[in-house]
Motif scaffolding. Structure first.
Motif, PDB file in Angstrom:
ATOM      1  N   ALA A 123       0.977  -1.430   0.171  1.00 54.44           N
ATOM      2  CA  ALA A 123       0.115   0.061  -0.120  1.00 54.44           C
ATOM      3  C   ALA A 123       0.868   1.175   0.010  1.00 54.44           C
ATOM      4  O   ALA A 123       0.325   2.464  -0.051  1.00 54.44           O
ATOM      5  CB  ALA A 123      -1.020   0.009   1.131  1.00 54.44           C
ATOM      6  N   VAL A 124       2.332   1.197   0.193  1.00 53.95           N
ATOM      7  CA  VAL A 124       3.017   2.470   0.345  1.00 53.95           C
ATOM      8  C   VAL A 124       3.267   2.862  -1.225  1.00 53.95           C
ATOM      9  O   VAL A 124       3.771   1.931  -1.895  1.00 53.95           O
ATOM     10  CB  VAL A 124       4.441   1.930   1.319  1.00 53.95           C
ATOM     11  N   GLU A 125       2.740   4.100  -1.471  1.00 47.82           N
ATOM     12  CA  GLU A 125       3.126   4.564  -2.908  1.00 47.82           C
ATOM     13  C   GLU A 125       4.349   5.456  -2.865  1.00 47.82           C
ATOM     14  O   GLU A 125       5.101   5.363  -3.947  1.00 47.82           O
ATOM     15  CB  GLU A 125       1.985   5.448  -3.066  1.00 47.82           C
ATOM     16  N   ALA A 126       4.748   6.128  -1.665  1.00 46.94           N
ATOM     17  CA  ALA A 126       5.970   6.782  -2.015  1.00 46.94           C
ATOM     18  C   ALA A 126       6.415   7.013  -0.485  1.00 46.94           C
ATOM     19  O   ALA A 126       5.619   7.257   0.600  1.00 46.94           O
ATOM     20  CB  ALA A 126       5.849   8.239  -2.557  1.00 46.94           C
ATOM     21  N   ARG A 157       3.616   7.916   2.255  1.00 43.69           N
ATOM     22  CA  ARG A 157       2.277   8.114   1.479  1.00 43.69           C
ATOM     23  C   ARG A 157       1.574   6.951   1.105  1.00 43.69           C
ATOM     24  O   ARG A 157       2.100   6.114   0.348  1.00 43.69           O
ATOM     25  CB  ARG A 157       2.491   9.055   0.119  1.00 43.69           C
ATOM     26  N   TYR A 158       0.396   6.923   1.552  1.00 42.40           N
ATOM     27  CA  TYR A 158      -0.329   5.648   1.287  1.00 42.40           C
ATOM     28  C   TYR A 158      -1.700   6.002   1.049  1.00 42.40           C
ATOM     29  O   TYR A 158      -2.194   6.832   1.729  1.00 42.40           O
ATOM     30  CB  TYR A 158      -0.395   4.431   2.149  1.00 42.40           C
ATOM     31  N   GLY A 159      -2.622   5.414  -0.121  1.00 41.68           N
ATOM     32  CA  GLY A 159      -3.877   5.933  -0.327  1.00 41.68           C
ATOM     33  C   GLY A 159      -3.839   7.332  -0.531  1.00 41.68           C
ATOM     34  O   GLY A 159      -2.977   8.123  -1.166  1.00 41.68           O
ATOM     35  N   GLU A 160      -4.669   8.006   0.123  1.00 42.46           N
ATOM     36  CA  GLU A 160      -4.925   9.451  -0.050  1.00 42.46           C
ATOM     37  C   GLU A 160      -4.020  10.186   1.087  1.00 42.46           C
ATOM     38  O   GLU A 160      -4.137  11.338   1.460  1.00 42.46           O
ATOM     39  CB  GLU A 160      -6.443   9.830   0.314  1.00 42.46           C
ATOM     40  N   GLU A 181      -0.907  10.985   3.856  1.00 42.83           N
ATOM     41  CA  GLU A 181       0.632  11.155   4.166  1.00 42.83           C
ATOM     42  C   GLU A 181       0.868  11.419   5.714  1.00 42.83           C
ATOM     43  O   GLU A 181       0.051  12.018   6.024  1.00 42.83           O
ATOM     44  CB  GLU A 181       1.100  12.522   3.339  1.00 42.83           C
TER      45      GLU A 181
END
Length: 145
Positions: free
Chosen positions: A19-22, A37-40, A42
């Motif tokens: 789930a970790v985007e950045a 940042r994960y989903g909406e 931070e």
């Protein structure tokens, strides 16, 4: 823990779930923090005991931490990074006390050694006088010659 931070176990679960985007490493005064940042959302990483934003003093420690968790790519923002100065006035006072104690120890040992030398001299001197008193004739002969 406040609603704005995440802890280590939550971060580990997010990484395992993919789930970790950045991850953004942000420089601050005295160290580095990481924002995940994960989903909406931070959220900054929280310290385990203080539940405040965790600040790593060295960036290599932060890199090792992120790699161990499973994050190998991240952005770095060093715009606000200011290295912490290690001012420790308490250490200066402790060092001064250590030097004073060493000086006192040296003085004390010298006093003890001097007292031992004087005591030996007195004992030797008194025993010599006792010997002279015990043998008055020999003492008189020694003085007359």
């Amino acid at each position: 823990m406040t609603a704005e931070t995440i802890d280590h176990s939550t971060l580990s679960r997010l990484v395992e779930a993919g789930a970790v985007e950045a991850a953004h490493v942000v420089g601050k005064t005295g160290g580095w923090s990481v924002v995940i940042r994960y989903g909406e959302a931070e959220r900054p990483l929280a310290a385990q005991r203080r539940r405040q934003v965790r600040v790593f003093k060295r960036i290599d420690t932060l890199v090792s931490y992120l790699r161990d968790v499973g994050i190998s790519q991240f952005d770095v923002d060093a715009a606000d990074y200011v290295p912490a100065t290690a001012s420790r006035p308490d250490r200066a006072a402790a060092l001064r006390r250590t030097h004073e104690a060493a000086e006192y120890d040296k003085w004390f040992r010298e006093q003890v050694e001097e007292a031992i030398r004087e005591a030996r001299w007195r004992v030797n001197g008194q025993s010599s006088w006792r010997g002279l008193r015990a043998r008055p004739n020999k003492a008189r002969l020694a003085c007359e010659s």
